[in-house]
Design a protein around this motif. Sequence first.
Motif, PDB file in Angstrom:
ATOM      1  N   ARG A 146       0.830  -1.205   0.000  1.00  0.00           N
ATOM      2  CA  ARG A 146       0.000   0.000   0.000  1.00  0.00           C
ATOM      3  C   ARG A 146       0.869   1.262   0.000  1.00  0.00           C
ATOM      4  N   GLU A 188      -5.189  10.383  -9.242  1.00  0.00           N
ATOM      5  CA  GLU A 188      -5.596   9.028  -9.623  1.00  0.00           C
ATOM      6  C   GLU A 188      -5.021   8.653 -10.979  1.00  0.00           C
ATOM      7  N   MET A 197      -2.438   0.377  -8.663  1.00  0.00           N
ATOM      8  CA  MET A 197      -3.801  -0.129  -8.810  1.00  0.00           C
ATOM      9  C   MET A 197      -4.645   0.311  -7.615  1.00  0.00           C
ATOM     10  N   ASP A 198      -5.941   0.122  -7.748  1.00  0.00           N
ATOM     11  CA  ASP A 198      -6.880   0.425  -6.651  1.00  0.00           C
ATOM     12  C   ASP A 198      -6.650   1.833  -6.108  1.00  0.00           C
ATOM     13  N   ARG A 200      -7.315   5.563  -5.033  1.00  0.00           N
ATOM     14  CA  ARG A 200      -8.454   6.347  -4.545  1.00  0.00           C
ATOM     15  C   ARG A 200      -7.922   7.654  -3.956  1.00  0.00           C
ATOM     16  N   ARG A 221      -2.279   0.688  -4.496  1.00  0.00           N
ATOM     17  CA  ARG A 221      -1.507  -0.535  -4.278  1.00  0.00           C
ATOM     18  C   ARG A 221      -0.522  -0.732  -5.412  1.00  0.00           C
TER      19      ARG A 221
END
Length: 222
Positions: A146, A188, A197-198, A200, A221
């Motif tokens: 993360r 983003e 990825m992912d 936000r 991530r």
Amino acid sequence: MTDAAIAWDTYSRQQPARRPVNARGETTWFNWTQYPDHGPGAELLDLPPGGRVLDLGCGKGGNAAHLATLGMLATGIDISAAQLRSANERWGHLAGLKFHQAEAISFLRDTADSFDAVYSVYGALWFTDPARLLPAIRERLLPGGRLAFSQRPPVEGCYGCQASYIPRGADEDPLVVKRWDYEPDAWENLLAEHGYMDVRATVLEAPPGTRRVGTLIVTARA
């Protein structure tokens, strides 16, 4: 000493130490925002038990110290020797915690360690060119690791590289450091372009009853 180190040493002398306890009576805690007792905590990092975590621009070390008390292996880096002196004086006794004086990209390129999470709270993610820093971070994140960071939202129409001013004495010009400001959707897109990825990015409103600015919080991530 580099100009950036001088600037952040000057900033360090102007900033108060973290409070002895927070509103819940805790001696360590994680704070993403510029307001006390506001916003999410360490859960944003989604760390496994005993996870390795890197704080880019750790300042006086309070967030990294909290992670160490949770059993994480926490590393904090900062370019300012003054910040790190304060960090070591208060938190240096904690197991699983270490501090290094280093510039973010240099540290990431030189270290052999990999991390479950890398984060920055009003730190290096705000004050380093993301085109250079984001790839360096991704190289050191474990698969699925993360990335999380927070900073002030941009002023409308003022995007990309901007100037931040650190005041000095009455007869001295302020010191200048660069920062990088983007709207949430631009962050983003930028992170996605660098293979994250992912992603936000959201703006958390300031505490109720205030008219102050919120906090931009971004997670992704590897």
